[in-house]
Design an enzyme around this catalytic site. Structure first.
Site, PDB file in Angstrom:
ATOM      1  N   GLY A 265      28.930  49.590  48.938  1.00  0.00           N
ATOM      2  CA  GLY A 265      28.813  48.130  48.753  1.00  0.00           C
ATOM      3  C   GLY A 265      28.318  47.884  47.345  1.00  0.00           C
TER       4      GLY A 265
ATOM      5  NE  ARG B 226      31.861  44.259  51.489  1.00  0.00           N
ATOM      6  CZ  ARG B 226      31.893  43.054  52.056  1.00  0.00           C
ATOM      7  NH1 ARG B 226      32.062  42.926  53.356  1.00  0.00           N
ATOM      8  NH2 ARG B 226      31.750  41.964  51.334  1.00  0.00           N
TER       9      ARG B 226
ATOM     10  CD  GLU C 160      33.415  50.483  41.448  1.00  0.00           C
ATOM     11  OE1 GLU C 160      32.269  50.262  41.836  1.00  0.00           O
ATOM     12  OE2 GLU C 160      34.370  50.732  42.227  1.00  0.00           O
TER      13      GLU C 160
ATOM     14  CG  ASP D  19       0.069   5.359  28.404  1.00  0.00           C
ATOM     15  OD1 ASP D  19       0.588   4.305  28.014  1.00  0.00           O
ATOM     16  OD2 ASP D  19       0.515   6.048  29.358  1.00  0.00           O
ATOM     17  CE1 TYR D  20      -3.703   0.509  34.442  1.00  0.00           C
ATOM     18  CE2 TYR D  20      -1.462  -0.319  34.535  1.00  0.00           C
ATOM     19  CZ  TYR D  20      -2.699  -0.138  35.129  1.00  0.00           C
ATOM     20  OH  TYR D  20      -2.939  -0.577  36.394  1.00  0.00           O
TER      21      TYR D  20
HETATM   22  C1  GDG Z   1      28.847  42.031  46.777  1.00  0.00           C
HETATM   23  C2  GDG Z   1      29.622  40.776  46.344  1.00  0.00           C
HETATM   24  C3  GDG Z   1      29.533  41.605  43.986  1.00  0.00           C
HETATM   25  C4  GDG Z   1      34.591  49.978  48.249  1.00  0.00           C
HETATM   26  N1  GDG Z   1      35.424  50.699  49.008  1.00  0.00           N
HETATM   27  C5  GDG Z   1      35.093  51.988  48.850  1.00  0.00           C
HETATM   28  C6  GDG Z   1      34.041  52.067  47.966  1.00  0.00           C
HETATM   29  N2  GDG Z   1      33.740  50.818  47.612  1.00  0.00           N
HETATM   30  C7  GDG Z   1      32.689  50.441  46.659  1.00  0.00           C
HETATM   31  C8  GDG Z   1      33.326  50.014  45.359  1.00  0.00           C
HETATM   32  C9  GDG Z   1      32.292  49.065  44.804  1.00  0.00           C
HETATM   33  C10 GDG Z   1      31.683  48.459  46.049  1.00  0.00           C
HETATM   34  O1  GDG Z   1      31.983  49.329  47.134  1.00  0.00           O
HETATM   35  C11 GDG Z   1      32.279  47.081  46.368  1.00  0.00           C
HETATM   36  O2  GDG Z   1      31.741  46.178  45.487  1.00  0.00           O
HETATM   37  P1  GDG Z   1      32.321  44.694  45.290  1.00  0.00           P
HETATM   38  O3  GDG Z   1      31.613  44.115  44.147  1.00  0.00           O
HETATM   39  O4  GDG Z   1      33.757  44.769  45.039  1.00  0.00           O
HETATM   40  O5  GDG Z   1      32.101  43.919  46.648  1.00  0.00           O
HETATM   41  P2  GDG Z   1      30.949  43.638  47.777  1.00  0.00           P
HETATM   42  O6  GDG Z   1      30.576  44.852  48.521  1.00  0.00           O
HETATM   43  O7  GDG Z   1      31.463  42.509  48.584  1.00  0.00           O
HETATM   44  O8  GDG Z   1      29.642  43.198  46.966  1.00  0.00           O
HETATM   45  C12 GDG Z   1      30.438  41.078  45.100  1.00  0.00           C
HETATM   46  C13 GDG Z   1      28.671  42.732  44.498  1.00  0.00           C
HETATM   47  O9  GDG Z   1      27.958  42.392  45.673  1.00  0.00           O
HETATM   48  C14 GDG Z   1      27.651  43.150  43.435  1.00  0.00           C
HETATM   49  O10 GDG Z   1      26.828  42.107  43.091  1.00  0.00           O
HETATM   50  O11 GDG Z   1      30.347  42.089  42.949  1.00  0.00           O
HETATM   51  O12 GDG Z   1      31.063  39.905  44.653  1.00  0.00           O
HETATM   52  O13 GDG Z   1      30.459  40.324  47.400  1.00  0.00           O
HETATM   53  O14 GDG Z   1      31.293  49.750  44.095  1.00  0.00           O
HETATM   54  O15 GDG Z   1      33.530  51.149  44.569  1.00  0.00           O
HETATM   55  N3  GDG Z   1      33.505  53.229  47.600  1.00  0.00           N
HETATM   56  C15 GDG Z   1      34.021  54.363  48.129  1.00  0.00           C
HETATM   57  N4  GDG Z   1      35.039  54.341  49.016  1.00  0.00           N
HETATM   58  C16 GDG Z   1      35.598  53.183  49.399  1.00  0.00           C
HETATM   59  O16 GDG Z   1      36.518  53.203  50.213  1.00  0.00           O
HETATM   60  N5  GDG Z   1      33.518  55.532  47.762  1.00  0.00           N
END
Ligand code: GDG
Length: 741
Positions: free
Chosen positions: A30, A283, A390, A508-509
């Site tokens: 995440g 996700r 990424e 001042d008032y």
């Molecule tokens: C929240 C906000 C904001 C995903 N699938 C796999 C995998 N991932 C990793 C990615 C990335 C992370 O998970 C997903 O990050 P996102 O930013 O795209 O999305 P959210 O999880 O919804 O995050 C978002 C974030 O917080 C940060 O502030 O950008 O807008 O919604 O790092 O690489 N990693 C692996 N396998 C997967 O299948 N290993």
């Protein structure tokens, strides 16, 4: 003292579960976890975060028994884990309920998905209180607490009650919506969320839009304004700022050449050798735009049939929140739609969509980022979207195209992507074609520019930037507090006052002795003010000038019997005790200017509901304190410039007050009055009190004068040496001075 950094998020960055009787610990993924872990890891390698210890607080989503078993395996050099246990029923209502069935849909502009159930909000507060228990059992005043995301809006204010001066930062990882969306929640919830987060010192958002929406909600829900992104709430300064989250650029860049990544990449390329590869990974979430992406892809294959059998779309969906009905429904729809495309458009030898509903390993993820021709990232809303960043970072070869939704935070920085509106299916289909046909030189130019941006502001810069701003606002708060007239200064003032034999008191008032009111009849002095003024003026050592914007008749009526000197109409008329009113010599008695100005003010009343004009002896005032704040602010700005033009070369002044725009005869002004009075007598004590911009001239005049005490009522910056919060504090200070030694 040992200074600790507490990071608080809903979940700890580990997943603990029992499989076949064995407790297993997995790293969870995440955006939030990727970013914060990367930073802690980097800081650990560099030496430290600047704190003696880093501690991560969150729920482990397992039982206490499982936690005890798993604990041994949780040795981390960068930080230690501190679990919060929330009982399963409460957690469900707080997490699946309020967090993900109210805040998540509403903040991502899916209002129809929000379910406003009372027990959701109550459980949300109760679960936050569970976090609080862990915090107060561990944290101390000198520590720094960094709270993350929408699950924990109320927490900061709860902590602040127990640790009033602890440093607290908050970062929101999702969008903050416009007031029109925010206001759909019951008012009490709106207030609860805002008051909660105002317990922090610094509030961070990904983009300026989110920060602006937040400030606007503060204004609309709580009537709280801001100056240069600083809000004053409960006598504390809270800063609101923008910190676009990012990634560990080097990690993703270097991964391109990892052996396992290279071999997986060759494998995928070989598997789809005569085809262009489109790739997406998300996700499972309705905000990610998976469904419209699939529809656009189908439309692309229909619009440009020559691409059939020449492309493949690898779509990976990572399971998430699938116990919430809206998510489970989505999953079913996606599965069916993919089956449909593959059966209708595909052939025995070609599947248009290759679909995986499962997490990828890091190496598989990078192999797909670096092996694809086009990354399709099309959320309908996304706070930032780290996948886009990424992908860009991983392309060491400077090849590949990023097709990115303009409704992501990332689109603000990655402007060299092919930006699209994810709801424009035809546009999206055509952009896919454009991306697939982009020359390698152009791909490289765009990727280099985007990579440079990511190098410039990576995840470590993000976190360090946040901590720097947190330290800055803490410092400002201290300076701000110093301006307030504290006990020591009060004692000195008392001494000075009682040693003096010729005192000049400039009071001042409106807004200084009585709470500010735009209407004359609402600011009549009460018994307390009158008796205080009577006491002060009975002391022969005091020469008191009462300064007001009211007219002479009103002042006569209110204060005529006291031994006071009165200044009416902001200096237009002066009456010394036992003398007649004198009109300032600069004022022209000609009132023709009113005919010129009145129609302009009239028009402002028509164009901005709930505003009105007040006609005073020496001025005309447009009042807008009851109007819709945003519109009134715009209209006030317009009116001010128009009046400046109109009154050029006339003996008039245009003054913008807190909720007024006023055109007045140029009177003597508080600065000139002060100078004149000082030249008349050698005072050995001068004290001036005021609350608005017209009093600043007086403060300026007195700056540096020995035995002069200048005090501003309110908490804005001022030429006055000290501030007091309210008129009530003025009264109690004056009463204190009046008590005999
Ligand atoms: C929240 C906000 C904001 C995903 N699938 C796999 C995998 N991932 C990793 C990615 C990335 C992370 O998970 C997903 O990050 P996102 O930013 O795209 O999305 P959210 O999880 O919804 O995050 C978002 C974030 O917080 C940060 O502030 O950008 O807008 O919604 O790092 O690489 N990693 C692996 N396998 C997967 O299948 N290993």
């Amino acid at each position: 003292m040992n200074k600790k950094l507490y990071i608080i998020s809903n979940r700890l960055p580990v997943n603990i579960e029992t499989v076949n009787g064995q407790v297993q610990v997995n790293v969870s993924s995440g955006g939030l976890i990727s970013a914060v872990s990367s930073y802690l890891n980097y800081a650990g390698e560099k030496g430290s975060t600047g704190f003696d210890e880093n501690i991560w607080i969150g729920t482990p989503c397992c039982s206490q028994a499982e936690w005890v078993q798993a604990k041994e395996g949780l040795v981390k050099s960068d930080f230690t884990y501190l679990p919060v246990f929330v009982n399963a029923r409460l957690y469900n209502l707080y997490y699946n309920g309020f967090s993900n069935s109210v805040l998540w849909p509403l903040f991502h502009y899916f209002p129809s998905y929000a379910e406003y159930k009372i027990d959701y909000y109550e459980s949300y507060s109760a679960a936050n209180a569970n976090f609080l228990d862990v915090v107060i059992r561990n944290a101390r005043e000198g520590d720094t607490i960094w709270i993350h995301d929408y699950h924990l809006f109320p927490l900061a204010a709860m902590i602040r009650e127990h640790l009033p001066s602890v440093t607290i930062g908050f970062f929101l990882h999702i969008p903050f919506p416009s007031y029109e969306l925010f206001r759909l929640m019951p008012t009490q919830w709106q207030q609860g969320l805002l008051e909660g987060v105002l317990g922090t010192d610094l509030i961070g958002f990904h983009t300026i839009d989110y920060a602006t929406h937040f400030l606007n909600c503060l204004q609309m829900v709580m009537g709280l304004g801001s100056e240069n992104n600083i809000v004053t709430y409960k006598n504390r300064l809270v800063r609101v700022d923008v910190f676009p989250i990012s990634i560990d650029f080097q990690k993703y860049h270097a991964a391109f050449s990892f052996k396992e990544v290279a071999s997986l990449r060759s494998f995928y390329k070989q598997e789809f050798r005569d085809k262009k590869i489109l790739f997406s990974v998300d996700r499972l979430d309705y905000t990610k735009g998976v469904f419209s992406r699939l529809k656009a892809y189908e439309w692309f294959l229909n619009l440009f049939p020559a691409y059939r059998e020449k492309v493949v779309f690898i779509m990976v969906i990572v399971p998430s929140r699938d116990t919430i009905p809206k998510y489970a429904e989505r999953k079913k729809e996606i599965d069916e739609f993919i089956g449909n495309i593959n059966s209708r458009i595909g052939t025995i030898t070609w599947k248009p969509v290759v679909y995986q509903y499962n997490q990828l390993s890091f190496e598989q993820l990078i192999a797909l980022y670096t092996g694809c021709d086009l990354a399709l990232i099309t959320p309908l809303r996304d706070g930032m979207n780290l996948v886009a960043k990424e992908f860009v970072a991983s392309r060491q070869d400077h090849k590949g195209v990023l097709l990115l939704s303009e409704l992501t935070g990332a689109a603000r920085e990655l402007t060299d992507a092919l930006l699209i509106n994810p709801n424009d299916l035809d546009g999206l289909a055509r952009k896919i074609k454009e991306g697939l046909e982009m020359s390698e030189a152009e791909q490289s130019r765009r990727l280099v520019r985007m990579q440079n941006r990511l190098i410039q502001y990576d995840v470590n810069t993000w976190a360090e930037d946040f901590f720097t701003q947190l330290a800055n606002i803490k410092k400002r708060q201290t300076e701000f507090e110093f301006m307030f007239l504290g006990q020591d200064a009060k004692r000195l003032l008392y001494q000075d006052y009682h040693l003096a034999s010729k005192r000049l008191l400039l009071l001042d008032y409106n807004g200084t002795l009585v709470p500010f009111s735009p209407l004359a009849d609402q600011s009549e002095p009460g018994e307390e003010v009158l008796s205080l003024l009577a006491n002060l003026s009975a002391d022969q050592r005091n020469c008191i000038y009462l300064l007001s914007g009211r007219n002479s008749a009103t002042l006569d009526n209110w204060f005529g019997l006291l031994r006071l000197n009165l200044v009416a109409g902001h200096g237009a008329k002066v009456k010394r005790h036992n003398e007649e009113w004198l009109v300032d010599r600069y004022i022209h008695q000609d009132d023709k200017w009113r005919e010129l100005v009145m129609p302009v003010l009239d028009l402002s009343v028509k164009r901005c509901a709930n505003t009105y004009i007040e006609e005073k002896e020496f001025s005309l005032v447009w009042h807008f304190s009851n109007a819709e704040p945003q519109q009134a602010k715009i209209r006030a700005g317009e009116l001010y410039s128009e009046l400046l033009q109109l009154t050029r070369n006339r003996n008039l002044q245009v003054v913008q007050g807190s909720y007024t725009v006023e055109v007045r005869n140029k009177g003597i002004g508080s600065g000139v009055l002060t100078r004149t009075l000082m030249s008349e007598k050698a005072y050995d004590f001068i004290m001036a009190f005021g609350d608005d911009s017209t009093d600043e001239e007086m403060f300026k005049e007195l700056a540096g004068t020995p035995h002069a005490w200048t005090i501003k009522i309110g908490n804005e910056a001022s030429y006055a040496k000290y501030n007091l919060y309210t008129p009530q504090m003025t009264l109690s200070l004056l009463n204190y001075l009046h008590t005999p030694v």
